[in-house]
Design a protein around this motif. Structure first.
Motif, PDB file in Angstrom:
ATOM      1  N   GLU A  82       1.169  -1.676   0.110  1.00 55.97           N
ATOM      2  CA  GLU A  82       0.009   0.110  -0.025  1.00 55.97           C
ATOM      3  C   GLU A  82       1.314   0.829  -0.369  1.00 55.97           C
ATOM      4  O   GLU A  82       2.083   1.247   0.183  1.00 55.97           O
ATOM      5  CB  GLU A  82      -1.058   0.311   1.224  1.00 55.97           C
ATOM      6  N   GLY A  83      -0.226   2.171  -0.638  1.00 54.00           N
ATOM      7  CA  GLY A  83       1.011   3.596  -0.370  1.00 54.00           C
ATOM      8  C   GLY A  83       0.900   4.091  -1.460  1.00 54.00           C
ATOM      9  O   GLY A  83      -0.668   4.627  -1.787  1.00 54.00           O
ATOM     10  N   ALA A  84       1.963   5.135  -2.747  1.00 54.12           N
ATOM     11  CA  ALA A  84       1.101   6.132  -3.172  1.00 54.12           C
ATOM     12  C   ALA A  84       0.646   5.733  -4.409  1.00 54.12           C
ATOM     13  O   ALA A  84       1.036   4.680  -4.479  1.00 54.12           O
ATOM     14  CB  ALA A  84       2.055   7.040  -3.153  1.00 54.12           C
ATOM     15  N   GLY A  85      -0.288   6.205  -5.350  1.00 59.11           N
ATOM     16  CA  GLY A  85      -0.499   5.528  -6.869  1.00 59.11           C
ATOM     17  C   GLY A  85      -1.724   5.267  -6.510  1.00 59.11           C
ATOM     18  O   GLY A  85      -2.184   4.121  -6.031  1.00 59.11           O
ATOM     19  N   VAL A  86      -3.086   5.328  -7.242  1.00 60.08           N
ATOM     20  CA  VAL A  86      -4.123   4.774  -6.508  1.00 60.08           C
ATOM     21  C   VAL A  86      -4.470   2.956  -8.070  1.00 60.08           C
ATOM     22  O   VAL A  86      -4.696   2.286  -7.560  1.00 60.08           O
ATOM     23  CB  VAL A  86      -5.103   5.655  -7.430  1.00 60.08           C
ATOM     24  N   ASN A  87      -3.462   3.192  -9.568  1.00 57.36           N
ATOM     25  CA  ASN A  87      -3.779   1.906  -9.731  1.00 57.36           C
ATOM     26  C   ASN A  87      -2.742   1.467 -10.254  1.00 57.36           C
ATOM     27  O   ASN A  87      -2.387   0.070 -10.172  1.00 57.36           O
ATOM     28  CB  ASN A  87      -4.570   2.794 -11.677  1.00 57.36           C
ATOM     29  N   TRP A  88      -1.431   2.102  -9.635  1.00 62.78           N
ATOM     30  CA  TRP A  88       0.213   1.422  -9.797  1.00 62.78           C
ATOM     31  C   TRP A  88       1.006   1.801  -8.504  1.00 62.78           C
ATOM     32  O   TRP A  88       0.615   3.161  -7.911  1.00 62.78           O
ATOM     33  CB  TRP A  88       1.093   2.235 -11.198  1.00 62.78           C
ATOM     34  N   ALA A  89       1.429   0.897  -8.577  1.00 61.57           N
ATOM     35  CA  ALA A  89       2.993   0.877  -7.212  1.00 61.57           C
ATOM     36  C   ALA A  89       3.628   1.213  -7.801  1.00 61.57           C
ATOM     37  O   ALA A  89       4.252   0.213  -9.337  1.00 61.57           O
ATOM     38  CB  ALA A  89       2.663  -0.442  -6.079  1.00 61.57           C
ATOM     39  N   THR A  90       4.665   1.990  -7.352  1.00 61.28           N
ATOM     40  CA  THR A  90       6.271   2.488  -8.591  1.00 61.28           C
ATOM     41  C   THR A  90       6.949   1.479  -7.035  1.00 61.28           C
ATOM     42  O   THR A  90       7.182   1.990  -6.282  1.00 61.28           O
ATOM     43  CB  THR A  90       6.774   4.275  -8.010  1.00 61.28           C
ATOM     44  N   LEU A  91       7.997   0.942  -7.821  1.00 59.67           N
ATOM     45  CA  LEU A  91       9.045   0.415  -7.406  1.00 59.67           C
ATOM     46  C   LEU A  91       9.828   0.259  -8.327  1.00 59.67           C
ATOM     47  O   LEU A  91      10.525   0.012  -9.161  1.00 59.67           O
ATOM     48  CB  LEU A  91       8.381  -1.268  -7.227  1.00 59.67           C
ATOM     49  N   ASP A  92      11.375  -0.204  -6.742  1.00 65.63           N
ATOM     50  CA  ASP A  92      12.533  -0.364  -7.812  1.00 65.63           C
ATOM     51  C   ASP A  92      12.459  -1.969  -7.543  1.00 65.63           C
ATOM     52  O   ASP A  92      11.464  -2.284  -7.670  1.00 65.63           O
ATOM     53  CB  ASP A  92      13.693  -0.089  -6.925  1.00 65.63           C
ATOM     54  N   TRP A  93      13.351  -2.187  -8.819  1.00 66.08           N
ATOM     55  CA  TRP A  93      13.163  -3.888  -8.843  1.00 66.08           C
ATOM     56  C   TRP A  93      13.745  -4.749  -7.805  1.00 66.08           C
ATOM     57  O   TRP A  93      13.116  -6.151  -8.297  1.00 66.08           O
ATOM     58  CB  TRP A  93      14.773  -3.686 -10.508  1.00 66.08           C
ATOM     59  N   ASP A  94      14.953  -4.557  -6.757  1.00 65.78           N
ATOM     60  CA  ASP A  94      14.371  -5.491  -5.928  1.00 65.78           C
ATOM     61  C   ASP A  94      13.035  -5.189  -5.243  1.00 65.78           C
ATOM     62  O   ASP A  94      12.677  -6.408  -4.617  1.00 65.78           O
ATOM     63  CB  ASP A  94      15.500  -4.218  -4.287  1.00 65.78           C
TER      64      ASP A  94
END
Length: 291
Positions: A212-224
């Motif tokens: 959970e966090g910012a972004g309604v449809n997508w979560a922005t993640l690094d590859w880790d």
């Protein structure tokens, strides 16, 4: 619906588009045009969104015969004159809620609606995929098309096959829908916000959800962060605005990639039984191979 006195269709904004006769020169957003084609309705033109470029994105066009369809362009290239150059007698657009015509500047959309009837189909997360599919089918019928019976049978068979494949693997693998943005980050889809992903869950597939966090449809993640979700199947965004998954060379991802089966995914799906059956079949393939 079609009437002897003219033609009309109520769209998902509650507005009724009317014409003296059934429209025959339809301009549509790419997703809508590809969907109508699967019901036998050929559009005279299509247009894209700000994610698209000077040529239509083949990941979005499905079986649409592009040699006979005028692509108007996308983004800043679209103005009222460009949209109207093929003399359309109906425009079919999509919305992600609130009735705004996706891919068009609000001023351009307003001027367009002053010139030609417009039908908007809501494809947002508040709708089920079955509902969106039926709305397009209803519009296609109003335009003289139909839903091929074999496509409906294929969809039912694909649903049954995927359900059986998921039931055979109660502990996984986890399915992650992903749009790579580069070597630094990726966008992980929040499954409950995507109608086609909710269908996978309903059929028993185990979906990986980002934190959970910012972004309604997508979560922005690094590859880790992507690797930490431990996906066994990745639905990889194949639109031209996404970086091909095969180009990602981050060590954390490369270590996980060998255990992952990849399925091509278009987040702007063609909303027809034929296209949906094809997608479910690809996911079922991956699940069966995982078993």
């Amino acid at each position: 619906m079609a009437e002897q006195s003219g033609w009309s269709f109520e769209d998902d904004r509650g507005r009724v588009a009317v014409a003296d006769r059934r429209p025959s020169r339809v301009l549509a957003y790419t997703q809508a045009g590809a969907t109508l084609w699967d019901h036998g309705v050929r559009c005279e033109g299509i247009f894209g969104s700000g994610h698209d470029g000077a040529a239509p994105d083949r990941a979005k066009t499905g079986d649409l015969p592009l040699d006979g369809v005028d692509y108007r362009g996308a983004g800043d290239d679209l103005d009222t004159d460009t949209l109207l150059r093929g003399r359309p007698d109906l425009v079919v657009a999509v919305s992600y809620g609130h009735g705004q015509l996706y891919g068009l500047d609000p001023d351009t959309a307003e001027h367009l609606e002053e010139s030609v009837p417009v039908v908007v189909i809501d494809v947002g997360q508040a709708r089920t995929l079955d509902h969106v599919t039926e709305r397009f089918a209803g519009l296609a019928r109003a335009l003289g098309g139909s839903t091929p019976p074999d496509a409906v049978r294929d969809l039912e068979a694909a649903r049954a096959r995927l359900r059986a494949a998921a039931r055979a693997l109660p502990e996984g693998p986890r399915v992650l829908a992903l749009s790579p943005a580069g070597q630094e980050q990726a966008y992980a889809a929040r499954p409950r916000m995507w109608p086609e992903l909710r269908v996978l869950a309903e059929l028993g597939a185990a979906l990986a959800a980002p934190p959970e966090g910012a972004g309604v449809n997508w979560a922005t993640l690094d590859w880790d962060g992507v690797a930490a979700l431990e996906p066994g199947i990745v639905l990889a965004d194949v639109r031209t605005n996404a970086v091909p998954l095969a180009e990602i060379a981050v060590p954390a991802w490369l270590a996980a990639a060998g255990r992952v089966r990849t399925v091509p995914w278009n987040p702007e799906p063609v909303c027809s039984p034929r296209a949906h059956a094809r997608f479910l079949g690809l996911v079922a393939d991956a699940l069966e191979q995982a078993g």
